[in-house]
Design a protein around this motif. Structure first.
Motif, short mmCIF file in Angstrom:
data_model
loop_
_atom_site.label_atom_id
_atom_site.label_comp_id
_atom_site.label_asym_id
_atom_site.label_seq_id
_atom_site.Cartn_x
_atom_site.Cartn_y
_atom_site.Cartn_z
N UNK A 196 -72.26 51.60 23.51
CA UNK A 196 -72.44 50.15 23.70
C UNK A 196 -73.91 49.77 23.58
N UNK A 197 -74.78 50.57 24.18
CA UNK A 197 -76.22 50.28 24.12
C UNK A 197 -76.73 50.36 22.68
N UNK A 198 -76.29 51.37 21.95
CA UNK A 198 -76.74 51.51 20.57
C UNK A 198 -76.30 50.37 19.68
N UNK A 199 -75.04 49.95 19.81
CA UNK A 199 -74.54 48.84 18.98
C UNK A 199 -75.28 47.54 19.29
N UNK A 200 -75.49 47.27 20.57
CA UNK A 200 -76.18 46.03 20.94
C UNK A 200 -77.63 46.03 20.48
N UNK A 201 -78.32 47.17 20.63
CA UNK A 201 -79.71 47.22 20.21
C UNK A 201 -79.86 47.10 18.69
N UNK A 202 -78.93 47.72 17.96
CA UNK A 202 -78.98 47.59 16.49
C UNK A 202 -78.83 46.13 16.08
N UNK A 203 -77.87 45.43 16.71
CA UNK A 203 -77.68 44.02 16.39
C UNK A 203 -78.90 43.19 16.79
N UNK A 204 -79.44 43.44 17.97
CA UNK A 204 -80.57 42.66 18.46
C UNK A 204 -81.82 42.88 17.61
#
Length: 288
Positions: free
Chosen positions: A252-260
């Motif tokens: 979850x952290x990786x997906x959100x950071x990639x998007x951000x």
């Protein structure tokens, strides 16, 4: 507003995908979204980035299964400050523009500029999106979990101890406030009752505020004395147990950071223009 303090912890005790995430993950995502949005230069690009970030917030809020009314209630608490901060911007020039076009001229030589309105709207959009992520963080993580997560993220223990004491005493202050207001209600006193003389209401409200702070001071002294009896001192710290990240938290952290990270870059730097620039480079440079 103080009554909402007790509802805050009730909302954080619900069960959902977002509630079950590690508080460190939610802190990092929230801070990353705020930093990324604030770092975007003041330009119309902010509208696109803010729209994508707000869609991310809506998705996370939907997964948290919290009523939208709670979000709007907490948003209304901060909107007056946001509108006051952004509303004054329309009357002044700022350093982000060189040319200004006056839309309206008011008395006393006051002008309202189109560029100032655009700057105020950009500032308001940034404020709303950043505040929305803060509401999401505070609505899905208890205050104690946030303190422990901050400690695991290597926040100085002195700061965590001070915040912990402030949070704990904030609820004590809320309990004392509730007792004082209940005592006034049993005596049929309503500060908004226009049938009572205005001076009488002001005097009794002053007595209430004085009693509230005196009781809070006495409770603080008793709390501090009990802490000293239990060994509290200048070298005391809150014990925080180590807790590893789960695989789901990391995903979850990786997906959100990639998007951000990618959304502001793609909105500010057009990838197609970069490709075209690379194609027209001299052959010697391409060969290198």
């Amino acid at each position: 507003m103080i009554e909402d303090l007790f509802d805050l912890e009730q909302v954080t005790s619900q069960k959902s995908v977002i509630h079950s995430l590690d508080a460190r993950v939610k802190i990092i995502v929230c801070c990353a979204a705020i930093v990324a949005l604030v770092a975007v230069p003041y330009s119309p690009v902010v509208y696109t980035v803010s729209a994508v970030f707000f869609l991310l917030f809506l998705l996370l809020w939907a997964l948290s299964k919290i009523s939208p009314l709670i979000y709007f209630r907490r948003l209304l608490l901060a909107l007056p400050f946001g509108f006051m901060l952004c509303g004054f911007q329309i009357f002044f020039k700022n350093r982000y523009y060189t040319d200004y076009h006056s839309l309206l001229e008011l008395p006393l030589g006051i002008h309202i500029y189109f560029e100032s309105i655009e700057f105020a709207s950009i500032l308001l959009v940034k404020f709303l999106v950043c505040y929305s992520f803060i509401v999401l963080l505070s609505s899905t993580s208890s205050l104690q979990d946030l303190l422990e997560a901050a400690g695991r993220l290597k926040v100085p223990p002195e700061l965590i101890l001070a915040l912990g004491m402030m949070i704990r005493y904030l609820f004590v202050f809320g309990i004392i406030y509730r007792k004082v207001t209940d005592a006034l209600k049993t005596r049929l006193f309503d500060p908004f009752d226009h049938r009572l003389p205005y001076r009488y209401r002001i005097v009794n409200m002053g007595y209430m505020m004085g009693s509230l702070f005196i009781r809070s001071l006495e409770q603080g002294e008793r709390t501090y004395a009990s802490m000293l009896c239990r060994g509290y001192g200048r070298d005391s710290y809150i014990f925080i147990k180590e807790k590893p990240f789960l695989r789901s938290d990391l995903i979850f952290l990786g997906l959100c950071l990639i998007l951000i990270i990618l959304v502001p870059l793609f909105c500010w730097y057009d990838p197609f223009s970069l490709i075209c620039r690379f194609e027209v480079l001299p052959s010697s440079v391409q060969g290198f």
